[in-house]
Each structure stands twice: as C-alpha cells, then as structure tokens.
Design a protein around this motif. Structure first.
Motif, short mmCIF file in Angstrom:
data_model
loop_
_atom_site.label_atom_id
_atom_site.label_comp_id
_atom_site.label_asym_id
_atom_site.label_seq_id
_atom_site.Cartn_x
_atom_site.Cartn_y
_atom_site.Cartn_z
N THR A 190 0.84 -1.19 0.00
CA THR A 190 0.00 0.00 0.00
C THR A 190 0.87 1.24 0.00
O THR A 190 2.04 1.20 0.41
CB THR A 190 -0.94 0.03 1.22
N ARG A 191 0.30 2.34 -0.44
CA ARG A 191 1.02 3.62 -0.39
C ARG A 191 0.52 4.46 0.78
O ARG A 191 0.96 5.59 0.95
CB ARG A 191 0.82 4.37 -1.71
N LEU A 192 -0.42 3.93 1.58
CA LEU A 192 -0.99 4.67 2.70
C LEU A 192 -0.63 3.99 4.02
O LEU A 192 -0.96 2.82 4.23
CB LEU A 192 -2.52 4.76 2.57
N GLU A 193 0.00 4.73 4.93
CA GLU A 193 0.37 4.16 6.22
C GLU A 193 -0.87 3.77 7.02
O GLU A 193 -0.86 2.78 7.77
CB GLU A 193 1.22 5.15 7.00
N LYS A 194 -1.94 4.55 6.87
CA LYS A 194 -3.18 4.24 7.58
C LYS A 194 -3.70 2.85 7.22
O LYS A 194 -4.18 2.10 8.07
CB LYS A 194 -4.23 5.31 7.26
N VAL A 195 -3.58 2.49 5.94
CA VAL A 195 -4.02 1.17 5.49
C VAL A 195 -3.13 0.09 6.09
O VAL A 195 -3.59 -0.96 6.55
CB VAL A 195 -3.99 1.08 3.94
N ALA A 196 -1.82 0.34 6.11
CA ALA A 196 -0.88 -0.63 6.67
C ALA A 196 -1.17 -0.87 8.15
O ALA A 196 -1.17 -2.01 8.63
CB ALA A 196 0.55 -0.14 6.48
N LEU A 197 -1.46 0.19 8.91
CA LEU A 197 -1.74 0.06 10.33
C LEU A 197 -3.04 -0.71 10.57
O LEU A 197 -3.16 -1.49 11.51
CB LEU A 197 -1.84 1.45 10.98
N MET A 198 -4.02 -0.51 9.69
CA MET A 198 -5.31 -1.18 9.84
C MET A 198 -5.21 -2.67 9.55
O MET A 198 -5.81 -3.50 10.24
CB MET A 198 -6.33 -0.54 8.89
N MET A 199 -4.44 -3.05 8.52
CA MET A 199 -4.43 -4.43 8.06
C MET A 199 -3.32 -5.28 8.66
O MET A 199 -3.40 -6.50 8.66
CB MET A 199 -4.31 -4.47 6.52
N ALA A 200 -2.28 -4.67 9.18
CA ALA A 200 -1.11 -5.42 9.62
C ALA A 200 -1.38 -6.18 10.92
O ALA A 200 -2.05 -5.68 11.83
CB ALA A 200 0.07 -4.48 9.81
N THR A 201 -0.84 -7.39 11.00
CA THR A 201 -0.85 -8.17 12.24
C THR A 201 0.54 -8.25 12.85
O THR A 201 0.70 -8.71 13.97
CB THR A 201 -1.38 -9.59 11.98
N ILE A 202 1.53 -7.82 12.09
CA ILE A 202 2.91 -7.71 12.57
C ILE A 202 3.42 -6.35 12.11
O ILE A 202 2.80 -5.71 11.26
CB ILE A 202 3.82 -8.84 12.01
N PRO A 203 4.49 -5.85 12.69
CA PRO A 203 5.03 -4.55 12.24
C PRO A 203 5.25 -4.52 10.74
O PRO A 203 5.83 -5.44 10.17
CB PRO A 203 6.35 -4.43 13.02
N PHE A 204 4.76 -3.47 10.10
CA PHE A 204 4.89 -3.42 8.65
C PHE A 204 6.27 -2.94 8.25
O PHE A 204 7.00 -2.32 9.03
CB PHE A 204 3.80 -2.55 8.02
N TYR A 205 6.63 -3.27 7.01
CA TYR A 205 7.94 -2.92 6.47
C TYR A 205 7.78 -1.79 5.47
O TYR A 205 7.00 -1.88 4.53
CB TYR A 205 8.57 -4.14 5.77
N ARG A 206 8.53 -0.73 5.69
CA ARG A 206 8.45 0.42 4.81
C ARG A 206 9.52 0.31 3.72
O ARG A 206 10.72 0.31 4.02
CB ARG A 206 8.65 1.71 5.60
N LEU A 207 9.08 0.16 2.48
CA LEU A 207 10.02 0.04 1.38
C LEU A 207 10.70 1.38 1.13
O LEU A 207 10.04 2.41 1.01
CB LEU A 207 9.31 -0.40 0.09
N GLY A 208 12.01 1.36 1.05
CA GLY A 208 12.75 2.57 0.77
C GLY A 208 12.88 2.82 -0.72
O GLY A 208 12.48 2.01 -1.55
#
Length: 876
Positions: free
Chosen positions: A91-109
């Motif tokens: 996803t390109r939205l951090e809000k989506v990552a926080l909502m769907m993640a069950t483990i800490p999400f990884y931010r692609l650089g």
C-alpha cells in the motif's frame, strides 16, 4: 518459497476494494481460469473450499481501502487456511498498513543512488552512445536527485532524455518549474506529466484515452489501436496505413513506460497494462470527458462525458438514465451488462439510433436494422451476442467502419452478403464463430483489411473463394477452415500465403461438420496443402483433418524454420513425420489422431548433434498403430523437455530417455512403457496415470526414485494395490479415481507419505474400507471421499489425522456411521456430508469440534431431525 505454500495468488486491488470482485479475482488467480460465479456468497464458499486446510500465500497489491468493515469481511474468508498461511499487503498509505497489519509493517525505501543511476543510464543512454559525456553525466545526476529514488519517475524521465543528445535540452528538463512542487506525491506526478508533455499531440490523445479502461486492466494492443483509429487519434501518413502508425505509437508509449508488462503469445496477440500512477495522469488529462463505471458504483455520469466504459460486474441498479447525456463518442459495456436494467431504457435500440456521433460501440446485444442505419460515424463495432445467427444487413451501410469484432458469436451462421462494401474495414475478428459455413463474396476487395482471424471456404455456389485472400496484407492469426471444399490446387495457390510475411499463426483445417462424412469424395489434400506454403517467418502452424499420404515438401524441407508451436491432428493417412527435431525454436509439439503412424525414426529427430533443442511441451495421443520410437544413439535429445503427454498408444514399447521431465501424463499405454519412462524421469513433480494396460499394482521401484514428486493422479480400473506408494516423502496431493478394483487402502500402503496434505478418492466402486491406511497421514489437511458406494464406515484411526482441516464425504450411499473418534480432530474446520442417504446420525463427537466453522449436509434425510435439535448447527 514454492514448496512452503500449497496455493499462491497475486491480486491487484487498487482503489476499488470491492469484496465480490476481489474474491472472484483470488479464485481466478488460483485456478488459472475465468470464474463464472457472480454472487458473493457462493464466491466466498468457493474460496473457503479452496483455502481450507491449505497453507496459502496471498498478495494483495496496491491497497487503498481505509474502512475496517470491508477488510473484515474479506478477512473472514481467509481465516480457513492452515497455520503458516500468509497475506502480504502492499500500500502507499500508512493508515491502510496500520489497519491491516498483524505484525510490524515494512516500509520500502527508495532506490540507492547507485541503483538509481544504473536504472537511469539504461533508459537515458541506451546503448551508451551518449555515455561518457561529462556534461550530460553531471546534468543527469542533478535531474536524478529530483526523482527521489522512485523507479517509475526515473524510468519516465530517462525515457524523455533518451532521444535528446544536446546539453541544452537536458538543462531545459532540469530547470523545469514543475520540479519545485513540495509535496512528494505531486512531484512524482509532475515528473510523469513532464514525460507526457514531451509527447507529440496525437500521441497524447492515444495515451490519455487509455483512461477509459479501469485500473489494472489488461489491454490488447490491436483493440487499443482499433479504438485509437475509431476516434481519429492516429494521423494519416502517405507511406503507412493507420494500423502501422498505430503500432509505432504503441511501441513509443511502451518505450517511454506509459504502457508496461508487455506480453506476446505465439499467435501474435500483444497485451499490456498501465501503472496506476500513469493511469492517474491519463485520467486527470481527460477530466470528465472519459467516465468509467466501476462495480457497484452509483456514480453520476457527467454531462460532458464523451467516452463511457461500464465494467462487467457493475451494479444492476440504475446509475443514470443515458438518455439525458449529450451525444457519446464511445460506449463500451461489459458483455454481462443488462442494458435495460441498468439504464432504465424501455427502447435501447432507439437510444442507440439517436447517437449520431457514436464512433465506438462495444456491447453484448444485437439491435435492429434501424438502430445501425443511423450510426454513420461508427468506426468500431464489437458484438458479443452468442444467440445472434445473422448480422443485420444494415451493417454494410456503416461505410466508416474500421473494426468489426464478432468474437464468441457462436451462433452466427453468415455475414452480410455485401460485406465487401465496408471499404474502410481493417479488423474483422471471427474467432470462436463456430457456426459460420462460408464467407461472403468479395472480401478480397477490402484492401485495408489487416486482421482476419478466420476464413471459411464454403461449398455452395455464390460463396467467397479462398482466392479472396490473395491481395490481403494480413497480420497476426489466420485460421482457414473447410479446405475440403476447394476444387483445385490453382484455386488454393491464389491465396498467396507464401507472401504474407506478417502472419504469425496459421491454422489449416479440412475438418468438416459432424453431419458430413469425414472422408469426402474429392481427395486432393496433398495438392492443396503443397500450394498453401506459408511465409518462412511463421511461428505457429496447426493442421487439422489432413488426409494426404505425405506432408508437403515445405514441411519436410523445413522451409518454415522459425516455428515455435506445431499441432498435427487427425492426419489419419500420414505415416511419416517431418524432421521437426531440426527446428531450433520449437517449444510446443502436439501430434494427435495419426492412425497410420507406425514408427518414429531418426528422420524425425533430424541430423543434428542435439535434436529438439528448445522443445518444452510434447503431446502424442491417439496413435493406435505406433509401435516404436527409435532413439538416436550418441546424440542429445529433448534437453529442455519438461512436460510429456502420451495417450492411447497401446503398441508403443520403446521411447527415448527423457531425463528432464517434470510433468508426465500417460494413459492407454502398456505397463512396460510406463516402467521405462519412470526409470529415466527422476525429477518429476507431477504424474498422471490414466488406464495403463495390466496395471494391477505399482511395481516395486516404480516411484521410489521420485524425490520431487508433488502430485500423483491415478485413474485405473485394474489397480488393486497401492503398496508401491510407500516413502514418497515429497508427495503432497494424491488423487485416486475410478480405481474399480481397489477394495481397501492397505494398513501400511500409505506409510512414509510424510508431506501428503490432500487425498481425494473418487468413484472407486469396490472400495469398502480405508482400513488403517490413513493411520500414517499425520500431515493430511484435506480428505475427499466421493462416489464409493461400498464404503460403510471410516476407520477409528481417523483420529490420528491430527492436521485434518477439511473432511468431505459425498455420494457414499452405504455409509451408515462415522466414528466417534472424529472428536479428536482438533483442527477440523470444514465437514461436508452430501448424498449419503443411509447415514443414520452424526456421532456425538462432532459437537466437540471446537475449530468447526462449516457443517454442510445435503441429501441425507436421516440427519435432518438430529441437526434441527442442535442449536449450534445451521444445515444448508
């Protein structure tokens, strides 16, 4: 990674998080084919059936949905998988990552400076002609810094600079004011917009029009060019026709990364996709001129809309009354759309007839003559009406028509007799029009025609002859059927196939209608095929129903050396094959229904050090007289062959050694040949055995060398024993079907199948007991028993299936009970019992299954009363 998961699926979500669409997309990704289910509930049941007990990997790519309830609804259907199942979300939205993640999400650089420069150089410098210019290098690095390490921006700006060699041109790009935008997202879009600004005006129109397709759509090159032509976006040039100019535009948009994921099949069909960011650019340019109705949207169509696309699965409720719109230029409706239902039009034909400016019409209905007569500007007509038998004669009044697509009009029997008057016609697509019996006279007069997917040689006077093909400069795919109706070789030679250098696929068929005799009276097949020599650039050749004694000289002399795929079917009289082993590029070879073929000798392999150097897929079927396949000693044969199918060759006893096989499907052969094949093929991952003569058991050692075997299917009415299955530790899927002589699974017959996760036993009429054969299957997650009328019970040892998550028992009419030990199946989440009419009751242990989520009972009358008493059970 491949061995860690039973199922894998990748679905592009984009900004439309529609549960039904996504569920259907996941099912189709796993099955590899289109899914006909349209409603959400059965779709989700199908998804659960596929995932239950399986360890799956699902990638949800480019998610924008921010609403918990939508995600929760989809998540429920995904919770039936085995432990270790994984869902990866991008996803390109951090809000989506926080909502769907069950483990800490990884931010692609972003890309590193070195990687960014490497990518930039590939695009901007090409073959390195400008590389080494110090000033350009320095300016390029300054431009690159502003791309922020974003690959798409780097590729786009690099493509701009590729055609510019002057330093001043590079400086103008560097100093452009759009770089000064602060917001990163807008800046990237600005980079892409800059790429757009460097396009010629006509190319800008072609690009922006692509926004009429929903995001992540697969676009077909020729369809896209046809739409560009219809809307007048392609400029006319003296030396090139519109089709050729359209191909140039497509290539340039590809080179500049506006169109990506380019794929070409052996038939010459080219497809592409558009990146979401690029699609955003196109959409912003078109504004309200293009309107796309996505599934279940209630979007108000702007009055300024000129191009309208309605997705297949859009809601059946009213979106807007089309009659209130200004005249449209393009109207594209998915072929499942209910025209009247969506738009509340009492007379769709009347609405169409009022669209005086309509240039593109793509829909699933045929209208009256009146509707077509008024569409004087129409240039692109696509119909998907499977019930239409004739095309309205008024179609010939569409003098501006460039594209006529009738693909999948299965009932279409004839084209208008004056089709030759459509002087501007460039594409005539007749694929899958299986009821056509002839062509109208004079198609050869359509000098602009470039694509003609099918030509039917008729038998009646007044039908168009094959000589109509003579002057047509056709490209892509051509199928000629009804060749038995050709009277002479002179007539056939006039087709001039040898000069059609842009044909990539040619199919020649003598096959006649089932109501006619296959052995027609005037047998001139050899003469006809001799003069139908195609151009040497041909990549795919299919020959059906040819009844000559020998194949023509141009096949025997390999005057078509670039073939990638060949299919020879129903050539019953031919007893010798061409030297196909010499074809360096051949990847797929199919030989079927060659009744006179007795020997495959060294001539077939050709006089080469390595025969069939590129062949990957080989099928030989229904060759009842084939006795021997002579090997070529001291030479490498089939070095890349990975898939082999041998069917209905009962006399064949000898074949070459095939050590590279990964997939083997055999049937209708003798057991000696089976043993020989298995002795040499030691890296199989998939094996299908279908009715091998005299196969009563699996001989010792037959499967013991198969360290990689993942899937085994056995269809055999003579098989009595499974003793040869022990210790195949890699096996994950075992299918036993129509094994009518199999009475039981032996106590230790399945011992050592350490990885078996799926066991399906179907239509084994004498199977009365599973005995203790399931005792050792501790990894089994899916057990299906279907159509075993002698089975009366399941063994108590079923409790040892500690990993079982899905148990399905269908059509076992003598099954009277299930063991109470079923209560120990702690992971069982799905239990289906269907059409077991003598099953009296469910064991009390069923009510102790804490993981049970689905209990489906159908056609079991004795269980009805018991299920009603249980509050927790909701039978279907």
């Amino acid at each position: 990674m491949a061995k860690a998961f039973d199922l894998r699926a990748w679905v592009c979500v984009s900004d439309d998080f529609d549960i039904k669409r996504l569920t259907k997309a996941i099912v189709e990704s796993i099955e590899g084919k289109s899914c006909d289910i349209q409603e959400l509930d059965p779709l989700q049941r199908r998804l659960v059936e596929m995932f239950v007990g399986k360890r799956f990997l699902l990638v949800l790519d480019d998610v924008w949905n921010e609403y918990h309830d939508k995600w929760d609804r989809l998540k429920q259907a995904l919770q039936c998988g085995a432990r270790g199942s994984t869902v990866i979300v991008t996803t390109r939205l951090e809000k989506v990552a926080l909502m769907m993640a069950t483990i800490p999400f990884y931010r692609l650089g972003c890309l590193s400076d070195d990687d960014s420069w490497s990518l930039f150089k590939q695009r901007a410098f090409g073959m390195g002609i400008k590389e080494g210019n110090v000033n350009l290098d320095a300016t390029g690095r300054q431009i690159l810094q502003r791309c922020g390490g974003v690959p798409l921006a780097i590729m786009a700006i690099g493509s701009i600079l590729h055609s510019k060699s002057q330093e001043s041109e590079w400086l103008r790009v560097k100093d452009s004011e759009i770089w000064d935008l602060e917001d990163e997202g807008k800046r990237i879009l600005a980079v892409l917009m800059l790429s757009y600004e460097h396009l010629p005006p006509y190319m800008k129109q072609c690009f922006s029009f692509c926004s009429i397709f929903p995001k992540d759509s697969v676009m077909v090159k020729d369809e896209l060019i046809g739409l560009w032509m219809a809307n007048g976006f392609i400029p006319s040039r003296r030396l090139l026709d519109l089709h050729d100019t359209g191909c140039e535009i497509f290539s340039e948009l590809t080179r500049r990364s506006f169109l990506q994921e380019i794929k070409e099949d052996v038939d010459g069909t080219v497809t592409c996709k558009m990146h979401d960011l690029i699609h955003d650019i196109a959409t912003s340019i078109m504004g309200h001129e293009c309107c796309v109705i996505e599934p279940n949207e209630r979007l108000k169509i702007p009055k300024t809309a000129r191009h309208l696309f309605v997705h297949n699965s859009s809601s059946s409720t009213n979106i807007m009354d089309l009659s209130k719109l200004q005249p449209l230029h393009s109207l594209i409706l998915g072929n499942e759309i209910s025209f009247c239902g969506i738009y509340n039009l009492s007379n769709p034909a009347q609405f169409i007839s009022k669209q005086k400016n309509l240039k593109v019409l793509d829909f699933g209905y045929s209208f009256s003559n009146t509707a077509f007569k008024s569409l004087k500007q129409l240039r692109y007509l696509c119909l998907h009406d499977g019930n239409m038998k004739t095309l309205p004669e008024s179609t010939i009044s569409l003098h501006n028509l460039q594209t006529l697509n009738l693909q999948y009009c299965h009932s279409l029997e004839m084209l208008p007799k004056d089709t030759r008057h459509l002087k501007n016609l460039k594409y005539l697509d007749l694929r899958c029009c299986s009821s056509l019996t002839s062509m109208p006279v004079g198609l050869g007069q359509l000098s602009c025609l470039r694509k003609l997917s099918m030509f039917v040689v008729g038998k009646d006077i007044g039908c168009g002859g094959i000589d109509d093909l003579k002057e047509l400069a056709l490209v892509g795919e051509l199928s000629i059927t009804g060749l038995h109706n050709i009277k002479s070789s002179t007539e056939a030679k006039n087709a001039n196939l040898k000069k059609k250098q842009n044909l990539s696929s040619l199919s020649l068929s003598w096959r006649v209608d089932s109501l006619e005799t296959c052995h027609h009276q005037h047998r001139n097949d050899e003469e006809i095929l001799n003069v139908l020599q195609p151009h040497s650039s041909l990549k795919k050749l299919c020959i059906f129903g040819y009844q000559g004694d020998r194949f023509p000289y141009w096949m025997m002399e390999l005057l078509i050396p670039n073939l990638v795929e060949i299919s020879l079917e129903d050539c019953e009289i031919c007893d010798q094959l061409p030297p196909l082993g010499k074809l360096r590029f051949l990847k797929v070879l199919t030989i079927k229904e060659m009744g006179a073929l007795k020997y495959i000798d060294s001539n077939f392999h050709g006089d080469m050090e390595s025969s069939f150097p590129s062949l990957k897929v080989l099928e030989i079927a229904m060759a009842p007289c084939l006795e021997e396949w002579t090997t070529v000693n001291g030479r490498e044969q089939f070095p890349l062959l990975s898939s082999l199918t041998i069917k209905c060759c009962p006399k064949l006893v000898k074949m070459p050694m095939l050590q590279s096989l990964k997939k083997l499907e055999i049937g209708g052969i003798n057991v000696t040949l089976l043993k020989s094949l298995m002795m040499n093929a030691t890296i199989l991952t998939s094996l299908w055995i279908n009715e091998v003569d005299e196969l009563t058991d699996l001989p010792d050692g037959l499967l013991q060398n198969q360290k990689h075997l993942d899937s085994l299917t056995i269809v055999s009415s003579t098989l009595k024993s499974l003793s040869g299955l022990q210790n195949i530790s890699s096996l994950k899927t075992l299918d036993l079907s129509q094994c009518d002589s199999l009475v039981s699974l032996p106590a230790n017959g399945l011992q050592g199948l350490l990885s078996l996760s799926s066991l399906r036993i179907q239509n084994c009429k004498k199977l009365a007991s599973l005995s203790e054969g399931v005792l050792y299957l501790t990894s089994l997650r899916d057990l299906l028993i279907n159509g075993c009328p002698e089975l009366t019970s399941l063994p108590e040892s079923i409790q040892h299936l500690s990993s079982l998550q899905s148990l399905r028992i269908w059509s076992c009419v003598r099954l009277i009970s299930l063991p109470n030990e079923i209560q120990h199946l702690n992971l069982l989440s799905q239990l289906e019992i269907k059409y077991c009419c003598n099953l009296m009751s469910l064991p009390q242990g069923v009510w102790s299954l804490t993981a049970l989520e689905t209990l489906e009972i159908e056609g079991c009358p004795h269980l009805k009363r018991q299920c009603k008493k249980e509050e927790r059970i909701d039978p279907t």
